[in-house]
Design an enzyme around this catalytic site. Structure first.
Site, short mmCIF file in Angstrom:
data_model
loop_
_atom_site.label_atom_id
_atom_site.label_comp_id
_atom_site.label_asym_id
_atom_site.label_seq_id
_atom_site.Cartn_x
_atom_site.Cartn_y
_atom_site.Cartn_z
N HIS A 1 -22.25 16.14 4.28
CA HIS A 1 -21.73 16.57 2.79
C HIS A 1 -20.08 18.10 2.93
CE1 HIS A 1 -22.59 18.36 -1.24
NE2 HIS A 1 -22.91 19.52 -0.04
N LYS B 1 0.93 -1.33 -0.21
CA LYS B 1 -0.09 0.32 0.05
C LYS B 1 0.99 0.98 -0.06
CE LYS B 1 -2.07 -2.79 -0.40
NZ LYS B 1 -2.92 -4.61 0.04
C1 FAD Z 1 1.65 -8.44 -1.35
C2 FAD Z 1 0.69 -8.70 -0.85
C3 FAD Z 1 -0.50 -7.34 -0.07
C4 FAD Z 1 -1.53 -7.52 0.72
N1 FAD Z 1 -2.25 -7.21 1.02
C5 FAD Z 1 -2.38 -7.47 2.14
C6 FAD Z 1 -3.86 -5.84 2.29
O1 FAD Z 1 -3.96 -5.08 1.71
N2 FAD Z 1 -5.18 -6.68 3.36
C7 FAD Z 1 -5.24 -7.65 4.29
O2 FAD Z 1 -5.73 -7.88 4.87
N3 FAD Z 1 -4.07 -8.78 3.54
C8 FAD Z 1 -2.85 -8.65 2.91
N4 FAD Z 1 -2.16 -9.58 2.83
C9 FAD Z 1 -2.47 -11.10 3.42
C10 FAD Z 1 -1.88 -10.25 4.16
O3 FAD Z 1 -0.92 -10.12 4.37
C11 FAD Z 1 -2.20 -12.17 5.28
O4 FAD Z 1 -2.83 -12.76 5.20
C12 FAD Z 1 -1.66 -12.06 6.49
O5 FAD Z 1 -0.09 -11.69 6.54
C13 FAD Z 1 -1.58 -13.22 7.09
O6 FAD Z 1 -0.72 -13.77 8.48
P1 FAD Z 1 -0.42 -14.88 8.94
O7 FAD Z 1 -0.32 -14.17 10.70
O8 FAD Z 1 -1.69 -15.69 9.19
O9 FAD Z 1 0.57 -15.44 8.75
P2 FAD Z 1 2.31 -14.18 8.35
O10 FAD Z 1 1.60 -12.68 8.25
O11 FAD Z 1 2.31 -15.17 6.94
O12 FAD Z 1 2.89 -14.37 8.97
C14 FAD Z 1 3.86 -15.87 9.70
C15 FAD Z 1 4.84 -15.58 10.22
O13 FAD Z 1 4.82 -16.34 10.57
C16 FAD Z 1 6.37 -17.00 10.88
N5 FAD Z 1 7.06 -18.85 10.92
C17 FAD Z 1 6.44 -19.56 10.52
N6 FAD Z 1 6.11 -20.74 10.71
C18 FAD Z 1 7.48 -20.78 11.48
C19 FAD Z 1 7.63 -21.63 12.61
N7 FAD Z 1 7.57 -22.91 12.55
N8 FAD Z 1 8.85 -20.99 13.52
C20 FAD Z 1 8.41 -19.68 13.59
N9 FAD Z 1 8.13 -18.60 13.12
C21 FAD Z 1 7.40 -19.23 12.11
C22 FAD Z 1 6.51 -16.44 9.20
O14 FAD Z 1 7.85 -16.03 9.76
C23 FAD Z 1 6.08 -15.64 9.08
O15 FAD Z 1 6.01 -13.79 10.39
C24 FAD Z 1 -1.35 -9.44 1.06
C25 FAD Z 1 -0.55 -9.83 0.88
C26 FAD Z 1 0.01 -10.09 0.24
C27 FAD Z 1 1.58 -10.75 -0.48
#
Ligand code: FAD
Length: 538
Positions: free
Chosen positions: A517, A124
């Site tokens: 508005h 963004k």
């Molecule tokens: C380019 C892009 C733009 C996006 N834009 C948006 C948006 O505008 N709005 C929105 O809502 N979503 C957006 N998303 C999606 C959003 O980023 C994800 O849905 C969100 O980050 C998911 O969160 P999470 O915690 O599940 O996983 P992640 O953010 O992937 O975090 C998981 C974390 O766990 C860590 N990890 C993994 N396995 C292990 C392990 N075994 N031990 C220790 N650490 C571990 C990883 O290193 C990582 O830091 C976007 C994604 C991308 C790629």
């Protein structure tokens, strides 16, 4: 279950002795950029204000990374251990800590996960760079003469990095403030809710917990034959730090992320071609919303090729030639944007009841419980909408369930979706097609931004608001089923639609509300009042 009950009793006791619950703070406000309070990807140093022997503190028995076989520590016990420090993991940790739980969170990369480091925030930020470039290009229309804008991409990247670093650092401070133990390393779950940490600066540790929340997130998918080199072939991870803005680009995949990159690069001067295997870009969006985006993209010279098969590519010169449905497309870069896969390959899980599907998702029930008692999974690793705000709410749900608060679960059919292209798109609830497929009789209304004063003032009159309402007994518009928007700042305008759909408001309820508005939300108000049969302006 007995352990869980005793955990709840302990939390209740602890809450009774807590003078205050930590104050809610926004991420950005939590710490100034560059705050040394938290090092990215490193464990948060012990808070000097808290006693060293505070319960739940993990001794750093082995500060150097060592093979797992050398683990000799006694398991340190926590109320909740979280694996992953992205939105799902850190929301679990922050919300759980606010509720008085003693939490350890393990992160092997950078705090904030995909969202803060290579997702929502940097994407963004670069879209805003493109918007700023465009505003300056159009400044003469307002009588503001500044000449031709030029782009200093390294400054753009530095600004993006500064915002990312500030948020990551702020998150570290928040976690520290809530006394969450942050561990740097790879977390794995074993039988009996034992969790090991290895390979990071926290050393090799063994933890035990009453509850474990898995939040390992997701990774970009790639395509066979498209080896990512970060120069010619990129995924979202690389685009966000690309060394220069290319003259030409092929974006493979016309989903949300692909379209956002296409929009950003096009506004910065790249000739973009979107290659999509399906019959339309942005599948999942209401067809009228997609049409607005498509028309805008085409007007700006973004080529959209749907129903195509990408067959490979052949490097040529400094770029490459992409083979598409028997033809060649010569471009400087290829952005592979074909979705993400759950990051569940190396989570341990042997001897546990956690079930991983063929597609790699962890299977959960309505409150994010896995097949193993006392283990939850949240965020992109489960087959729910891959959005940061969904991961946040799943983390909240998991904590409430840990505490026995009987959370309602998330109604995934009514969550907010936002697309930050130009023009933006945003929606919640059922599209017209979905409502009809569900056998509902619907009434719809489209009201456009092109007569809205504020949209004209900001020079962004493209787009519309579409309401999908259930037809009531007398043939009029009743309950609001879906709100779909395309146009200026609609990601900031969706809130009213979200409340309307989730509070099951009727068109009459919404039409009686006053829109200030001049604002763009007047278009939503106009759509509602039009559905009562008495339009005001249009
Ligand atoms: C380019 C892009 C733009 C996006 N834009 C948006 C948006 O505008 N709005 C929105 O809502 N979503 C957006 N998303 C999606 C959003 O980023 C994800 O849905 C969100 O980050 C998911 O969160 P999470 O915690 O599940 O996983 P992640 O953010 O992937 O975090 C998981 C974390 O766990 C860590 N990890 C993994 N396995 C292990 C392990 N075994 N031990 C220790 N650490 C571990 C990883 O290193 C990582 O830091 C976007 C994604 C991308 C790629």
């Amino acid at each position: 279950m007995r352990r869980l009950r005793s955990l709840i009793a302990r939390v209740v006791r602890r809450r009774a002795h807590r003078p205050t619950v930590p104050e809610a703070t926004t991420l950005s406000a939590a710490a100034a950029p560059g705050d040394p309070g938290a090092r990215v990807g490193a464990p948060v140093p012990p808070d000097p204000g808290s006693p060293a022997e505070a319960p739940g503190r993990v001794d750093r028995v082995n500060p150097q990374p060592a093979p797992l076989s050398e683990v000799v520590t006694t398991a340190e016990h926590y109320d909740v251990v979280v694996i992953g420090g992205g939105p799902g993991g850190y929301a679990t940790a922050l919300y759980g800590a606010s509720a008085g739980l003693n939490i350890a969170m393990i992160e092997k990369g950078k705090l904030g996960g995909t969202c803060l480091n290579v997702g929502c925030i940097p994407a963004k930020e670069l879209l805003e760079t493109a918007a700023t470039y465009l505003h300056v290009s159009e400044a003469a229309e307002f009588g503001v003469n500044v000449g031709e804008p030029s782009l200093d991409w390294s400054t753009s990247l530095a600004r993006k990095d500064k915002i990312v670093d500030g948020l990551v650092s702020g998150l570290g401070s928040l976690l520290k403030g809530r006394k969450v133990t942050v561990l740097d390393g790879h977390g794995r779950l074993h039988a009996g809710k034992k969790v090991t940490v290895s390979g990071g600066s926290s050393g090799d540790l063994e933890l035990s917990a009453d509850a474990v929340v898995l939040a390992p997130g997701s990774l970009p998918r790639t395509l066979p034959g498209f080896d990512v080199d970060g120069r010619v072939v990129m995924t979202s991870d690389e685009v966000l730090s690309m060394p220069e803005v290319p003259k030409t680009a092929a974006v493979i995949g016309g989903g949300v992320v692909g379209c956002e990159f296409a929009s950003m690069m096009s506004d910065l001067g790249t000739k973009v071609t979107i290659l999509e295997a399906l019959p339309k870009i942005l599948p999942g969006l209401d067809k009228d919303v997609t049409r607005v985006i498509e028309q805008s993209f085409k007007k700006r010279g973004i080529e959209i090729r749907t129903d195509v098969k990408v067959e490979g590519h052949e490097p040529s010169g400094s770029g490459t030639s992409v083979k598409v449905s028997g033809e060649s497309l010569d471009v400087d870069v290829v952005v592979v944007s074909v979705g993400r896969r759950p990051n569940t390959d190396d989570l341990g899980l042997d001897g546990t009841g956690v079930v991983v599907s063929d597609r790699g998702f962890i299977e959960v029930d309505g409150t994010c419980r896995t097949g193993e008692d006392g283990v939850w999974a949240v965020g992109d690793c489960i087959a729910t909408p891959a959005l940061a705000h969904i991961a946040f709410m799943e983390g909240v749900t998991a904590v409430q369930d840990v505490l026995g608060e009987d959370p309602p679960g998330i109604d995934y059919g009514k969550v907010p979706w936002c697309v930050y292209t130009r023009p933006e798109a945003a929606f919640t609830g059922m599209s017209e097609e979905q409502a009809k497929e569900a056998g509902l009789e619907v009434v719809t209304q489209k009201s456009r931004f092109n007569h809205n004063g504020r949209a004209m003032i900001v020079n962004q009159p493209e787009g519309m608001v579409k309401i999908v309402a259930e037809k009531d007994a007398d043939g009029g518009a009743g309950r609001i089923l879906g709100v779909h928007m395309a146009g200026p700042w609609v990601t900031e305008q969706l809130g009213q639609g979200y409340l309307a759909v989730n509070w099951e408001a009727t068109v009459d309820d919404m039409a009686s509300l006053i829109q200030p508005h001049p604002t763009m939300t007047e278009v939503l108000g106009e759509a509602m009042i039009s559905l009562t049969g008495r339009p005001l302006h249009g």
